[in-house]
Design a protein around this motif. Structure first.
Motif, PDB file in Angstrom:
ATOM      1  N   ILE A  32       0.852  -1.189   0.000  1.00  0.00           N
ATOM      2  CA  ILE A  32       0.000   0.000   0.000  1.00  0.00           C
ATOM      3  C   ILE A  32       0.885   1.234   0.000  1.00  0.00           C
ATOM      4  CG2 ILE A  32      -1.867   1.246   1.135  1.00  0.00           C
ATOM      5  CD1 ILE A  32      -2.697  -1.329   2.498  1.00  0.00           C
ATOM      6  N   GLU A  33       0.689   2.069  -0.992  1.00  0.00           N
ATOM      7  CA  GLU A  33       1.464   3.308  -1.090  1.00  0.00           C
ATOM      8  C   GLU A  33       0.805   4.365  -0.218  1.00  0.00           C
ATOM      9  OE1 GLU A  33       2.492   7.201  -2.102  1.00  0.00           O
ATOM     10  OE2 GLU A  33       0.586   6.411  -2.857  1.00  0.00           O
ATOM     11  N   ASN A  34       1.584   4.963   0.668  1.00  0.00           N
ATOM     12  CA  ASN A  34       1.084   6.012   1.542  1.00  0.00           C
ATOM     13  C   ASN A  34       2.271   6.688   2.202  1.00  0.00           C
ATOM     14  OD1 ASN A  34      -1.117   7.171   3.613  1.00  0.00           O
ATOM     15  ND2 ASN A  34      -2.154   5.889   2.099  1.00  0.00           N
ATOM     16  N   PRO A  35       2.206   7.989   2.437  1.00  0.00           N
ATOM     17  CA  PRO A  35       3.301   8.658   3.143  1.00  0.00           C
ATOM     18  C   PRO A  35       3.358   8.227   4.606  1.00  0.00           C
ATOM     19  CG  PRO A  35       1.912  10.223   1.943  1.00  0.00           C
ATOM     20  CD  PRO A  35       1.180   8.921   1.979  1.00  0.00           C
ATOM     21  N   GLU A  36       4.371   8.700   5.294  1.00  0.00           N
ATOM     22  CA  GLU A  36       4.452   8.489   6.742  1.00  0.00           C
ATOM     23  C   GLU A  36       3.210   9.098   7.380  1.00  0.00           C
ATOM     24  OE1 GLU A  36       6.020   7.124  10.237  1.00  0.00           O
ATOM     25  OE2 GLU A  36       7.267   7.080   8.431  1.00  0.00           O
ATOM     26  N   MET A  37       2.545   8.341   8.247  1.00  0.00           N
ATOM     27  CA  MET A  37       1.298   8.810   8.851  1.00  0.00           C
ATOM     28  C   MET A  37       1.552   9.646  10.102  1.00  0.00           C
ATOM     29  SD  MET A  37      -1.142   5.464   8.619  1.00  0.00           S
ATOM     30  CE  MET A  37      -1.259   4.490   7.118  1.00  0.00           C
ATOM     31  N   HIS A  38       0.597  10.520  10.405  1.00  0.00           N
ATOM     32  CA  HIS A  38       0.686  11.275  11.650  1.00  0.00           C
ATOM     33  C   HIS A  38       0.209  10.405  12.812  1.00  0.00           C
ATOM     34  CE1 HIS A  38      -3.672  11.878  11.472  1.00  0.00           C
ATOM     35  NE2 HIS A  38      -3.563  12.489  10.301  1.00  0.00           N
ATOM     36  N   ASP A  39       0.417  10.886  14.027  1.00  0.00           N
ATOM     37  CA  ASP A  39       0.173  10.064  15.210  1.00  0.00           C
ATOM     38  C   ASP A  39      -1.286   9.668  15.377  1.00  0.00           C
ATOM     39  OD1 ASP A  39      -0.155  12.905  15.710  1.00  0.00           O
ATOM     40  OD2 ASP A  39      -0.470  12.411  17.811  1.00  0.00           O
ATOM     41  N   ILE A  40      -2.211  10.541  14.981  1.00  0.00           N
ATOM     42  CA  ILE A  40      -3.627  10.204  15.129  1.00  0.00           C
ATOM     43  C   ILE A  40      -3.985   9.036  14.217  1.00  0.00           C
ATOM     44  CG2 ILE A  40      -5.994  11.039  14.864  1.00  0.00           C
ATOM     45  CD1 ILE A  40      -4.988  13.839  15.525  1.00  0.00           C
ATOM     46  N   ALA A  41      -3.514   9.086  12.976  1.00  0.00           N
ATOM     47  CA  ALA A  41      -3.789   7.995  12.036  1.00  0.00           C
ATOM     48  C   ALA A  41      -3.175   6.687  12.525  1.00  0.00           C
ATOM     49  CB  ALA A  41      -3.256   8.352  10.656  1.00  0.00           C
ATOM     50  N   LYS A  42      -1.958   6.762  13.054  1.00  0.00           N
ATOM     51  CA  LYS A  42      -1.282   5.548  13.517  1.00  0.00           C
ATOM     52  C   LYS A  42      -2.069   4.841  14.615  1.00  0.00           C
ATOM     53  CE  LYS A  42       3.476   6.981  12.477  1.00  0.00           C
ATOM     54  NZ  LYS A  42       4.778   7.383  13.077  1.00  0.00           N
ATOM     55  N   ARG A  43      -2.810   5.598  15.404  1.00  0.00           N
ATOM     56  CA  ARG A  43      -3.576   5.001  16.503  1.00  0.00           C
ATOM     57  C   ARG A  43      -4.700   4.101  16.004  1.00  0.00           C
ATOM     58  NH1 ARG A  43      -4.733   9.547  21.066  1.00  0.00           N
ATOM     59  NH2 ARG A  43      -5.875   7.773  21.942  1.00  0.00           N
ATOM     60  N   HIS A  44      -5.035   4.219  14.730  1.00  0.00           N
ATOM     61  CA  HIS A  44      -6.143   3.444  14.173  1.00  0.00           C
ATOM     62  C   HIS A  44      -5.681   2.395  13.170  1.00  0.00           C
ATOM     63  CE1 HIS A  44      -8.659   6.292  16.204  1.00  0.00           C
ATOM     64  NE2 HIS A  44      -8.062   7.279  15.584  1.00  0.00           N
ATOM     65  N   MET A  45      -4.378   2.133  13.168  1.00  0.00           N
ATOM     66  CA  MET A  45      -3.818   1.151  12.252  1.00  0.00           C
ATOM     67  C   MET A  45      -3.623  -0.198  12.945  1.00  0.00           C
ATOM     68  SD  MET A  45      -3.443   2.452   9.249  1.00  0.00           S
ATOM     69  CE  MET A  45      -4.798   3.651   9.302  1.00  0.00           C
TER      70      MET A  45
END
Length: 244
Positions: free
Chosen positions: A122-135
């Motif tokens: 999956i192509e995606n930039p480095e995520m911010h901390d809020i997004a990471k919490r839902h991965m």
């Protein structure tokens, strides 16, 4: 050549990645909400989430919506506390629409990551901390590559989240131009695009040389793939839901 694979290239309307895999004998299909530019009969118009259980060997998600997941988008999700309205929203947007866009981005990414497919990229930039919490808990850090590592004279850091696949190995690294030179400016074409209705469309075009490297390096032996087990993601997306 390795065994022919059934490949689904999602979020791609150009057909660049699909054609790279097809040229090597794979049964490659693309899928996007838009029709394919090359009018291929191996293009599915629709939501990729409706087609993940069709027996694919490899899923490549090229340009999923990432505006609300990447670091540059965090400021629009960051008021006082966690996931609260910022002081100012983008012109013409509401807080509800921003939350919905974020939730949609999370759902698309996680659904593709959890797809019953041996190999996932999956192509995606480095995520911010809020997004990471839902991965998912097993999500690795993105493998970052640049187009000029594969012979394309351009800067555009491309992050790949990989499951069951090796990291891409550069094939033809070009010497970088002098910073500030005309050539350097041309290499930064993507970032220098003026705002227009087609800006996002044009920025999502894939690099043929990188697609060729993917088609050469990612098939491998499907029997040797180890699939990590995903953990459930958090279901509470927004702060106000905790009190609901």
């Amino acid at each position: 050549m390795s065994k022919s694979l059934k490949v689904l290239v999602a979020c791609e309307f150009s057909g660049v990645v699909r054609r790279a895999f097809a040229s090597r004998g794979h049964d490659a299909w693309s899928c996007d909400l838009l029709p394919s530019e090359d009018r291929s009969n191996k293009h599915i118009v629709g939501d990729v989430r409706d087609h993940l259980h069709d027996g694919w060997d490899l899923l490549i998600v090229c340009h999923p919506p990432c505006t609300r997941l990447c670091r540059s988008g965090r400021r629009w999700l960051s008021g006082p506390g966690y996931m609260t309205p910022p002081k100012k929203l983008p012109t013409g947007r509401t807080w509800d629409s921003m939350k919905a866009e974020f939730a949609e981005g999370v759902d698309l990414f996680v659904t593709c990551w959890r797809a019953p497919i041996d190999r996932v990229a999956i192509e995606n930039p480095e995520m911010h901390d809020i997004a990471k919490r839902h991965m998912p808990a097993d999500l690795p850090k993105p493998h970052i590559v640049q187009p000029f590592w594969f012979g394309h004279p351009e800067y555009k850091a491309t992050g790949w989240y990989l499951r069951g696949l090796p990291r891409l190995v550069e094939t033809n690294r070009l010497p970088e131009p002098e910073r500030g030179s005309d050539e350097w400016k041309r290499w930064n074409r993507v970032w220098r695009m003026s705002r227009s209705a087609n800006r996002g469309h044009e920025r999502s075009r894939f690099f043929p040389s990188m697609a060729e490297a993917m088609a050469d390096q990612w098939p491998g032996d499907p029997d040797s793939v180890t699939i990590p087990v995903s953990e459930p993601i958090q279901t509470q997306l927004f702060a106000h839901e905790a009190a609901a």
